[in-house]
Structures are given as C-alpha cells and as structure tokens.
Design an enzyme around this catalytic site. Structure first.
Site, PDB file in Angstrom:
ATOM      1  N   HIS A 149      -7.215  -5.786  -1.125  1.00  0.00           N
ATOM      2  CA  HIS A 149      -6.008  -5.045  -0.783  1.00  0.00           C
ATOM      3  C   HIS A 149      -4.949  -5.891  -0.082  1.00  0.00           C
ATOM      4  O   HIS A 149      -3.831  -5.417   0.120  1.00  0.00           O
ATOM      5  CB  HIS A 149      -6.406  -3.867   0.121  1.00  0.00           C
ATOM      6  CG  HIS A 149      -5.403  -2.764   0.191  1.00  0.00           C
ATOM      7  ND1 HIS A 149      -4.918  -2.122  -0.927  1.00  0.00           N
ATOM      8  CD2 HIS A 149      -4.782  -2.178   1.259  1.00  0.00           C
ATOM      9  CE1 HIS A 149      -4.056  -1.181  -0.556  1.00  0.00           C
ATOM     10  NE2 HIS A 149      -3.942  -1.207   0.763  1.00  0.00           N
TER      11      HIS A 149
ATOM     12  N   SER B  76       0.848  -1.197   0.000  1.00  0.00           N
ATOM     13  CA  SER B  76       0.000   0.000   0.000  1.00  0.00           C
ATOM     14  C   SER B  76       0.886   1.251   0.000  1.00  0.00           C
ATOM     15  O   SER B  76       1.837   1.337  -0.772  1.00  0.00           O
ATOM     16  CB  SER B  76      -0.947  -0.054   1.199  1.00  0.00           C
ATOM     17  OG  SER B  76      -1.951   0.929   1.095  1.00  0.00           O
TER      18      SER B  76
ATOM     19  N   ASP C  25      -9.248  -4.836  -5.345  1.00  0.00           N
ATOM     20  CA  ASP C  25      -8.675  -3.799  -4.489  1.00  0.00           C
ATOM     21  C   ASP C  25      -9.113  -2.433  -5.028  1.00  0.00           C
ATOM     22  O   ASP C  25      -8.433  -1.808  -5.834  1.00  0.00           O
ATOM     23  CB  ASP C  25      -7.146  -3.902  -4.488  1.00  0.00           C
ATOM     24  CG  ASP C  25      -6.495  -2.914  -3.531  1.00  0.00           C
ATOM     25  OD1 ASP C  25      -7.225  -2.111  -2.922  1.00  0.00           O
ATOM     26  OD2 ASP C  25      -5.258  -2.952  -3.405  1.00  0.00           O
TER      27      ASP C  25
END
Length: 281
Positions: free
Chosen positions: A260, A95, A232
């Site tokens: 994610h 991320s 995601d």
C-alpha cells in the site's frame, strides 16, 4: 528541514508541513503521517506540502455531519491553496485521500496542473471492499494469511485501550494486507496521528463509497499518475484500473515489490518513476 504551521478552516485546526524546495506538490491527508513515507531524495526535487484534512484536524467547536462532507474537504483544500498562494499546482492523494484529490480537481481544475493518485481503489463501495477481501483469500500466501491472523487478533485489545484511535489501529493490524514484507510493523509511522473517528467513518464508509474514480478521471483533462502496489490487498486487485490502459492522459505504474505504500517500500524506483513523469512537461 520541515516547517510546521496551522490554519483554522471553518472551526477546524488543520496543520500543514512544508518540506523541500521547488515545484509544489500538495499532499492531502495527514501532516504527521505522510512526511514519514516520502524519501529525502524526493523532497530535494520538489516542495512537498502535507496538509491535514478534517478527519485528522482538531475541531475548535462542536460539529455535525454537515461539517464533514466531501464538499467541505474540497473547500478546505481551496482555502489552504489561497493561504499558501499556490497556483498551477500538483495535487496528490494516497489511499482514501485520492477521492479528495479528485474531488478538488473536479471543482477547481484551473488550479491543478497534474494529479497523483496512489494506492487507491476505484470506489470504496461495500462490493469493492468484499472483492478485495476475496482476492486476499484467493491469492495471498499461507504465511501471509497466518501473519494476518496473528496481527488482527491483537486488534480487540488495541480498541479497548484506545477506542478513539480505531482507524490507526486498524491500519496497523492490517499490515499483512498492506505491505510486500507482510511482517513489517508500521506502528511508528502512525505515532502522533489522532483521527476524528466520526469524520473518518463517514468519509470512508459513505462519501467514498458513492464515488467512481474511473468515471470521474475520464472527464478530467490534466495528466494523472496512478501508482499501485502489486501486493496492496487493501485495494486489490490492480486490474480494477485496467479500464485506464487506453486513456492517454493517465499513466499507470505498478510497483511489483510494494503493497500500500510504494514510496516507503520501493523509494528509489518510486522516485525515479514519479520524478520522470512530473518532469515530462
């Protein structure tokens, strides 16, 4: 078995957690959150070192904006590398932490053998964020959208109760954007994670918005693994990474039943793909 230790970097107490044995993989982010995402099987193949950054570290002094630039994060990682006596390492960023991993690899390429980037957008600009929201509105199922509306309605009371944990509560209430199983409740994965919101806001809102990973990766020579989840929506669409298709040192894998966190959602396939890539030599 995991061992926890801490180091002081320029007035910030950064914890790190070591799990497994073998070739070291330095996972930048939270020493509390990330050990919960990777499988036991994966840690049997490698030594995973989960390192806090300043956004999740306890300050031991008053700090100001100059104390939490991306350059400062990079120097903390280098400080940790020296303390841990790591060299020729694999660095991983998931991320927003992918921006930290890339920044470190740019600054210290001599210490990075390979890099793993998971579930990240190519930039965190406002334009890209809006693009991801528009993608969700256009392609998410009606049930997923309904779940999101139910979850996000609870955010206000979360913030009234614990405003200092805004980042955590946002991540939890965005579950329908984050998981293949949009009903999944990620609360337990965030237990004990306390962000420094001033630092988080700056990094995610300003520093990462100024970065373009496509441009930066193009100029890095080490092998790079880019893992993306089809569902995601936080960093959607996966087509943002299409420009990397013809880049020989980049391997892109799309996890078709993940959002994610493919290491948590598709652990067997995730382990298989990543272990094979690392062992390619």
């Amino acid at each position: 078995m995991m061992t926890y230790q801490k180091m002081i970097c320029d007035g910030f107490e950064l914890n790190y957690c070591i799990k497994g044995q073998g070739q070291p993989i330095l996972v930048v982010g939270s020493s509390v959150y990330y050990p919960r995402l990777f499988s036991e099987n994966f840690s049997q193949h490698f030594q995973l070192i989960f390192l806090d950054h300043r956004g999740f570290g306890k300050p031991t002094r008053a700090f100001k904006q100059a104390d939490y630039t991306l350059d400062k994060i990079v120097e903390d990682i280098e400080h940790a590398r020296q303390i841990l006596k790591l060299d020729d390492l694999i660095i991983a960023g998931h991320s927003g932490h992918a921006f930290m991993a890339v920044a470190y690899a740019k600054a210290y390429p001599q210490h990075v053998q390979k890099m793993i980037l998971l579930n990240t957008a190519t930039t965190n600009s406002q334009e890209r964020q809006q693009q991801s929201l528009s993608y969700f509105e256009a392609y998410a199922s009606a049930k997923r959208k309904h779940q999101f509306q139910q979850d996000i309605a609870l955010l206000e009371q979360d913030l009234k109760r614990e405003p200092e944990r805004r980042f955590v509560h946002m991540c939890i209430r965005m579950g329908a954007h984050s998981f293949y199983d949009y009903t999944f409740n990620a609360t337990s994965t965030w237990d004990g994670v306390y962000p420094n919101m001033e630092i988080i806001d700056y990094l995610w809102g300003v520093a990462f918005a100024e970065q373009n990973l496509l441009q930066q990766i193009h100029h890095l020579n080490m092998p790079i693994f880019v893992g993306l989840g089809r569902y995601d929506y936080l960093v959607a669409p996966v087509s943002l990474w299409d420009a990397m298709e013809c880049t020989p040192h980049v391997k892109k894998v799309i996890f078709e039943k993940s959002g994610h966190n493919p290491m948590l959602e598709e652990p067997e396939y995730f382990d298989e793909q990543l272990i094979a890539w690392i062992n390619e030599g």
